[in-house]
Design an enzyme around this catalytic site. Sequence first.
Site, mmCIF file in Angstrom:
data_model
loop_
_atom_site.group_PDB
_atom_site.id
_atom_site.type_symbol
_atom_site.label_atom_id
_atom_site.label_comp_id
_atom_site.label_asym_id
_atom_site.label_seq_id
_atom_site.Cartn_x
_atom_site.Cartn_y
_atom_site.Cartn_z
ATOM 1 N N ASN A 109 0.735 -0.808 0.415
ATOM 2 C CA ASN A 109 -0.600 0.019 0.031
ATOM 3 C C ASN A 109 1.300 1.142 -0.055
ATOM 4 O OD1 ASN A 109 -1.827 1.866 0.371
ATOM 5 N ND2 ASN A 109 -3.086 0.846 2.282
ATOM 6 N N CYS A 171 -2.807 6.787 6.254
ATOM 7 C CA CYS A 171 -4.191 6.037 6.679
ATOM 8 C C CYS A 171 -4.205 5.904 7.989
ATOM 9 C CB CYS A 171 -4.746 5.175 6.132
ATOM 10 S SG CYS A 171 -6.493 5.168 6.618
ATOM 11 N N ASN A 196 -8.236 6.140 3.678
ATOM 12 C CA ASN A 196 -9.953 4.939 3.929
ATOM 13 C C ASN A 196 -10.071 4.514 5.055
ATOM 14 O OD1 ASN A 196 -10.575 4.653 0.090
ATOM 15 N ND2 ASN A 196 -8.112 4.954 0.998
HETATM 16 N N1 CDV Z 1 -7.411 2.237 5.239
HETATM 17 C C1 CDV Z 1 -6.921 2.170 6.126
HETATM 18 O O1 CDV Z 1 -5.657 2.088 7.149
HETATM 19 N N2 CDV Z 1 -7.900 2.501 7.773
HETATM 20 C C2 CDV Z 1 -7.711 2.233 9.026
HETATM 21 C C3 CDV Z 1 -8.965 1.244 9.331
HETATM 22 C C4 CDV Z 1 -9.359 0.363 9.447
HETATM 23 C C5 CDV Z 1 -9.117 1.504 11.271
HETATM 24 C C6 CDV Z 1 -7.552 3.814 9.952
HETATM 25 O O2 CDV Z 1 -6.901 3.999 10.238
HETATM 26 O O3 CDV Z 1 -8.713 4.724 9.353
#
Ligand code: CDV
Length: 313
Positions: A109, A171, A196
């Site tokens: 990713n 994220c 996301n």
């Molecule tokens: N894409 C992510 O890393 N989402 C995480 C969720 C699963 C906790 C986030 O930290 O937003």
Amino acid sequence: MSRSTRKLHLAVAQLGPVQRADSRAQAVRRLLAMLEDAAARGARWLTFPELALTTFFPRWDLEDPAEIRGFFETEMPGPETQPLFDAARQRGIGFSLGYAELDGDTQYNTSILVGPDGRILGKYRKIHIPGDAQSRSGAALQHLEKKYFAVGDLGFPVWKTEDAAIGMCICNDRRWPETFRVMGLQGVDVVMLGYNTPSGYVQWNEPIHLRMHHHLLSLQAAAYQNACWVAAAAKAGIEEDSPMIGGSAIVAPTGEVMVRTFSEDDEVINFVCDLSVCDHYRANIFNFAAHRRPEHYGLIVSRTGAGAPLSAG
Ligand code: CDV
């Protein structure tokens, strides 16, 4: 605070939902429209979301290798993403872009940093991979990032561009203070972050308002404690029946949210950031060289979990 200023115009391109049937070309057209918008406002650097070229496929337990590979990029730029690089060069605007990367047989990713000259300056591969490696039977929601992505192998680099020292994270990385501290120790001025974040999560069930609260809390604490700006871009809205939060924001080293998206759709926000605020905090309350005590931080790198309880005596 009396100080000289160092201005940098940042923008964030929040992307509304990308459905499974949407093509790369469609996604890139939407990203391009926002890049043009950001450039027209005078922005110099622009953050795009995590996995910005496709729907958030880790919500599904896919089995067909060809179908899974269809979500991954084998080259960057490729024919469909080249227009973003051309537009960056023509408009003199740099960007970060999240996508699923296939490197040999390994899936990451990933986010790349592209300079205002349209050339790739560097790459980050997500380190804090959330979710499960196998689907949970009976669960209404799945989050299978551990099935699809290896842990990133590039650390948390910071690139000294002519405008600023820039780092990236992706994220779930934003919830971990180590992410930002490692970049803070490299003098990062701006962290570009794509995400996301589903409104519900397979591993726990919390009130929905806490999703946004924890998102902003993480950004604000990280920016303040590491004397940097954070430019955070969501992929938001209802993707394939799965709602995801918006809340894209530009956060100052004071910990304040300076600008934030209004919608859960394609939306650009921008702010002229004063990088000398970073210098001010670095010279005072967060003068790391003067005040940090690494001799007492050993557990941070020697332990993952909480381990055995400390003895009461
Ligand atoms: N894409 C992510 O890393 N989402 C995480 C969720 C699963 C906790 C986030 O930290 O937003």
